[in-house]
Write a protein that holds these residues in place. Structure first.
Motif, short mmCIF file in Angstrom:
data_model
loop_
_atom_site.label_atom_id
_atom_site.label_comp_id
_atom_site.label_asym_id
_atom_site.label_seq_id
_atom_site.Cartn_x
_atom_site.Cartn_y
_atom_site.Cartn_z
N ARG A 64 0.84 -1.19 0.00
CA ARG A 64 0.00 0.00 0.00
C ARG A 64 0.87 1.24 0.00
O ARG A 64 1.87 1.32 0.73
N LYS A 65 0.47 2.23 -0.80
CA LYS A 65 1.22 3.49 -0.86
C LYS A 65 1.25 4.16 0.51
O LYS A 65 2.25 4.79 0.89
N MET A 66 0.18 4.04 1.29
CA MET A 66 0.14 4.67 2.60
C MET A 66 1.24 4.12 3.51
O MET A 66 1.84 4.87 4.30
N TRP A 67 1.53 2.81 3.40
CA TRP A 67 2.58 2.23 4.22
C TRP A 67 3.95 2.70 3.76
O TRP A 67 4.83 2.95 4.59
N ALA A 68 4.13 2.84 2.45
CA ALA A 68 5.40 3.37 1.94
C ALA A 68 5.62 4.79 2.45
O ALA A 68 6.73 5.15 2.88
N ASP A 69 4.58 5.60 2.44
CA ASP A 69 4.69 6.97 2.93
C ASP A 69 5.03 7.00 4.42
O ASP A 69 5.83 7.84 4.87
N MET A 70 4.44 6.07 5.18
CA MET A 70 4.71 6.02 6.62
C MET A 70 6.14 5.56 6.89
O MET A 70 6.79 6.04 7.83
N ILE A 71 6.63 4.60 6.09
CA ILE A 71 8.02 4.17 6.24
C ILE A 71 8.96 5.35 6.06
O ILE A 71 9.90 5.56 6.85
N MET A 72 8.72 6.15 5.03
CA MET A 72 9.58 7.31 4.78
C MET A 72 9.46 8.35 5.89
O MET A 72 10.45 8.95 6.30
N ASP A 83 20.05 8.97 0.46
CA ASP A 83 20.71 9.79 -0.55
C ASP A 83 20.13 9.59 -1.94
O ASP A 83 20.30 10.44 -2.82
N GLU A 84 19.46 8.47 -2.14
CA GLU A 84 18.91 8.14 -3.44
C GLU A 84 17.58 7.43 -3.24
O GLU A 84 17.42 6.62 -2.36
N GLY A 85 16.60 7.76 -4.11
CA GLY A 85 15.28 7.16 -4.00
C GLY A 85 14.27 8.15 -3.43
O GLY A 85 14.58 9.34 -3.31
N PRO A 86 13.08 7.68 -3.11
CA PRO A 86 12.69 6.27 -3.14
C PRO A 86 12.47 5.75 -4.56
O PRO A 86 11.95 6.46 -5.41
N ILE A 87 12.90 4.52 -4.77
CA ILE A 87 12.66 3.83 -6.04
C ILE A 87 11.65 2.72 -5.77
O ILE A 87 11.83 1.91 -4.86
#
Length: 299
Positions: A64-72, A83-87
Motif C-alpha cells: 500500500r502506498k500509505m505504508w510506503a509513505d509512513m516508512i519514509m 541519498d537516493e530514492g525512493p525507487i
C-alpha cells in the motif's frame, strides 16, 4: 557487530560505495525493521558511501502506498536520511522484462502440486521445485501470463557445471548453497504477471549499483538465487553481504509486523528518536552510546 560493519575495508575498483534499505510496504515498521535500517545506514555511511531507499512493492495485493509513505516518515523522524530514492519496484516492469526473456520456461504447477512433490525443508518450510514442468531443452523467451516462469538451475543444458553458489557473509561466515537441493528451478515471474522477489532484487541491486547488502538473516539463503541470476545475466554483484540476527521478543519469537511488535506508531507516540535507537541497540546487544556517537559523526 557495529565494528564489523563500520570497519570493513572498501574493495578497490568497485566504484562508488552504496548500501540500501529495501522495505516492503505491507504494514508499519516495527523495532526489527528499524534495526535493519539503522545498521544498513551506518554501514554504508561509515565507508563514505551513499544509502539508497528502495520500496519493494511487487506484492500488489499486500503493498500500500500509505505504508510506503509512513516508512519514509518514520525514517525521516529517526534521522535516517536516504541519498537516493525512493525507487518503487512496481514502476520497474520494463527493466525486469528486458532481462526476463533471456532466462525462463513456463510452469503450470499449483501450490498443491509443489507441496505434494516433496517434503519442505525443516528449517524454514521452503519446498524445492521438483522439475515437473522443466523442458528437456531450454525454451527461453516464454512470457505467457497464464503460467509461472521459472529459471533452470544446474544440471541443465548449456548451464554451469555446478549448482553451488558460494559467498562470504560478514556475520554468518562462508556459505555454500546447492540451488538444486534447496530451491530447484525457481520462479522469476508469477502467473498473472507479478515479479518474484529473488529476480526483482537481483536486477535492482545490479542496476542501482548496490555494493553492500545489510539485512536480516531470514534472507541469508536468498543471496544464492539472487547471485545466480546476476551471474547468468553477467551483472555486477554486491561486494559485501551482512545478514543480521533477527530481533526477538522476551519469549524468543522474532518480531513481526503481524503481531504489531513495538510498531513505529506506538514508538513515535511514546518515545523520542534517541529512545528508539537506544532500544534497538539494547535488543540487538549493540552498545547504544557507541551507536549514538557513530550517528552523530556521520550526520
Amino acid at each position: 557487530m557495529l565494528d564489523i560493519l563500520c570497519n570493513t575495508a572498501v574493495s578497490a575498483g568497485c566504484g562508488r560505495w552504496k548500501g540500501r534499505f529495501a522495505p516492503s510496504p505491507s504494514g508499519r515498521m516495527h523495532l526489527g525493521n528499524v534495526y535493519a535500517a539503522l545498521m544498513s545506514y551506518v554501514s554504508a555511511k561509515a565507508k563514505g558511501g551513499s544509502w539508497l531507499l528502495r520500496i519493494e512493492d511487487i506484492d500488489r495485493q499486500r503493498s500500500r502506498k500509505m505504508w510506503a509513505d509512513m516508512i519514509m516518515s518514520d525514517l525521516d523522524w529517526l534521522g535516517l536520511g536516504w541519498d537516493e530514492g525512493p525507487i518503487y519496484q512496481s514502476a520497474r516492469d520494463d527493466a525486469y522484462m528486458s532481462y526476463l526473456e533471456r532466462l525462463v520456461y513456463p510452469c503450470v504447477c499449483t501450490r498443491a502440486d509443489l507441496m505434494a512433490s516433496r517434503a519442505p525443508h525443516a528449517s524454514d518450510g521452503h519446498v524445492a521445485y521438483s522439475g515437473r514442468c522443466r523442458p528437456s531443452t531450454p525454451c527461453y523467451g516464454a512470457v505467457a501470463a497464464e503460467a509461472n516462469l521459472r529459471l533452470m538451475v544446474p544440471p541443465c543444458p548449456g548451464g554451469p557445471d555446478s549448482d553451488e553458489v558460494s559467498f562470504d557473509d560478514l556475520i554468518c561466515g562462508r556459505q555454500n548453497v546447492a540451488l538444486s537441493c534447496y530451491f530447484g528451478d525457481f520462479v522469476l515471474r508469477r502467473k498473472g504477471g507479478d515479479w518474484a522477489y529473488q529476480f526483482a532484487v537481483a536486477v535492482d541491486d545490479a542496476d542501482m549499483g548496490v555494493t553492500e547488502v545489510v539485512r536480516g538473516d531470514d534472507l541469508l539463503m536468498s543471496t544464492a538465487p539472487q547471485r545466480y541470476v546476476m551471474s547468468l545475466l553477467e551483472l555486477p554483484e554486491p561486494v559485501v553481504y551482512a545478514h543480521l540476527p533477527l530481533l526477538k521478543n522476551s519469549d524468543g519469537v522474532r518480531l513481526s509486523k503481524r503481531d504489531g511488535a513495538l510498531s513505529m506508531e506506538w514508538l513515535r507516540a511514546n518515545c523520542s528518536p534517541r529512545d528508539v535507537i537506544v532500544a534497538v541497540c539494547r535488543a540487538a546487544a549493540v552498545n547504544p552510546e557507541e551507536m549514538l556517537s557513530v550517528l552523530e559523526r556521520l550526520r
